[in-house]
Design a protein around this motif. Structure first.
Motif, PDB file in Angstrom:
ATOM      1  N   ASP A 195     -40.741 -11.023   9.097  1.00  7.78           N
ATOM      2  CA  ASP A 195     -40.772  -9.856   9.984  1.00  7.78           C
ATOM      3  C   ASP A 195     -41.189 -10.156  11.419  1.00  7.78           C
ATOM      4  N   GLY A 196     -41.632 -11.374  11.705  1.00  7.73           N
ATOM      5  CA  GLY A 196     -41.960 -11.724  13.086  1.00  7.73           C
ATOM      6  C   GLY A 196     -43.327 -11.254  13.551  1.00  7.73           C
ATOM      7  N   THR A 197     -44.116 -10.651  12.668  1.00  5.74           N
ATOM      8  CA  THR A 197     -45.464 -10.202  13.014  1.00  5.74           C
ATOM      9  C   THR A 197     -46.484 -11.230  12.544  1.00  5.74           C
ATOM     10  N   THR A 198     -47.755 -10.955  12.767  1.00  5.60           N
ATOM     11  CA  THR A 198     -48.821 -11.832  12.287  1.00  5.60           C
ATOM     12  C   THR A 198     -49.324 -11.421  10.907  1.00  5.60           C
ATOM     13  N   TYR A 199     -48.676 -10.430  10.287  1.00  3.22           N
ATOM     14  CA  TYR A 199     -49.006 -10.074   8.906  1.00  3.22           C
ATOM     15  C   TYR A 199     -48.392 -11.092   7.953  1.00  3.22           C
ATOM     16  N   THR A 200     -49.084 -11.363   6.855  1.00  4.66           N
ATOM     17  CA  THR A 200     -48.568 -12.283   5.846  1.00  4.66           C
ATOM     18  C   THR A 200     -48.393 -11.545   4.522  1.00  4.66           C
ATOM     19  N   TRP A 201     -47.499 -12.054   3.673  1.00  5.90           N
ATOM     20  CA  TRP A 201     -47.100 -11.273   2.515  1.00  5.90           C
ATOM     21  C   TRP A 201     -47.068 -12.050   1.202  1.00  5.90           C
ATOM     22  N   HIS A 254     -54.817  -8.916   8.712  1.00  6.83           N
ATOM     23  CA  HIS A 254     -53.413  -9.326   8.768  1.00  6.83           C
ATOM     24  C   HIS A 254     -53.040 -10.346   7.694  1.00  6.83           C
ATOM     25  N   ILE A 255     -53.996 -11.124   7.230  1.00  6.75           N
ATOM     26  CA  ILE A 255     -53.690 -12.041   6.132  1.00  6.75           C
ATOM     27  C   ILE A 255     -54.421 -11.632   4.845  1.00  6.75           C
ATOM     28  N   TRP A 256     -55.069 -10.492   4.890  1.00  2.00           N
ATOM     29  CA  TRP A 256     -55.706  -9.868   3.722  1.00  2.00           C
ATOM     30  C   TRP A 256     -56.583 -10.872   2.979  1.00  2.00           C
TER      31      TRP A 256
END
Length: 275
Positions: free
Chosen positions: A109-115, A172-174
């Motif tokens: 997604d191009g954000t700094t969130y990780t999944w 953002h990386i939980w």
């Protein structure tokens, strides 16, 4: 039969997440984002928790929370990332982001969130809710349930805060400390609302939230895909321009109010959409 229902819910939540933030309805494969939304995080956590709920007893479910949190910490702390090394938690240097970019490629997604790797944390978060549900379903008295929920919340907050000195609280990386910190606040709020609504039977004040909660998935998707700010502007823009800094607040509350009225219409007609 249970696992078929679980699979169905995971798939539906995943697709809705792609509709909300994955550009699915744009029908443009170049802008498609495969894993980028809270609903998909819930789906991943729900999948892990559902298997645990079916296959493990309560103690096993609690143990799995610990295992997920510790394993996630160990991976981020000790597995080296190419070009960055191990234990790096910067937006571009952490292991979870490297895995997302490597596996998702142009669908990231191009954000700094990780999944993908963060799904371990998502699973722990949902499992904390499962354990709270186990307590609420037990034969323990109502006041004692509220006490246990509150005590658990304070323990999670303390544990998350202490762990944050070695493994920072990063939404953002939980991170594992973030799971405990956010879960602690959720447990405290659950304890408060359970005590007010179920123990003390103070319920009328909660009607506004009941209307939203009875169609929560509709509320979430509507807020994501419909232009509520523009709709609110149709009714309130004229007044808002005379209110200075409070004009934006009026437009925001107006959007919420219009959405709530739509949900209230569904509520009055006993139309409840669930997955």
């Amino acid at each position: 039969q249970i696992y078929r229902k679980v699979a169905y819910r995971v798939v539906v939540l995943w697709i809705l997440g792609m509709v909300a933030q994955g550009n699915l309805l744009a029908f443009d494969p170049h802008n498609l984002q495969f894993y980028s939304n809270t609903l998909q995080a819930i789906a991943a956590g729900y999948l892990i928790s559902s298997v645990a709920l079916v296959e493990l007893r309560v103690r096993g479910q609690a143990a799995l929370v610990v295992v997920l949190l510790v394993v996630y910490w160990l991976l981020l702390a000790f597995v080296p990332v190419p070009g960055h090394g191990a234990g790096v938690l910067t937006p571009d240097g952490n292991l979870a982001m490297w895995i997302d970019k490597t596996l998702l490629g142009r669908f990231q997604d191009g954000t700094t969130y990780t999944w993908i790797l963060s799904s371990l944390g998502f699973g722990a978060t949902v499992l904390m809710g499962v354990l709270a549900g186990q307590l609420l379903r037990s034969s323990v008295s109502g006041p004692r349930k509220a006490q246990w929920l509150a005590a658990s919340g304070f323990v999670c907050l303390l544990a998350g805060w202490l762990w944050s000195f070695a493994f920072p609280i990063i939404k953002h990386i939980w991170t594992s400390s973030m799971v405990l910190w956010s879960g602690g606040w959720c447990l405290l709020l659950l304890a408060l609302f359970y005590w007010l609504i179920d123990v003390k039977a103070y319920r009328r004040w909660a009607f506004f939230f009941i209307v939203i909660g009875m169609n929560a998935i509709v509320a979430y998707m509507a807020a994501e895909v419909l232009p509520w700010a523009q709709i609110s502007g149709i009714f309130f823009a004229g007044l808002a321009k005379h209110l200075g800094i409070f004009g934006e607040a009026l437009l925001s509350f107006g959007a919420l109010g219009i959405l709530w009225l739509c949900l209230y219409y569904l509520y009055r007609n006993r139309t409840f959409i669930r997955i």
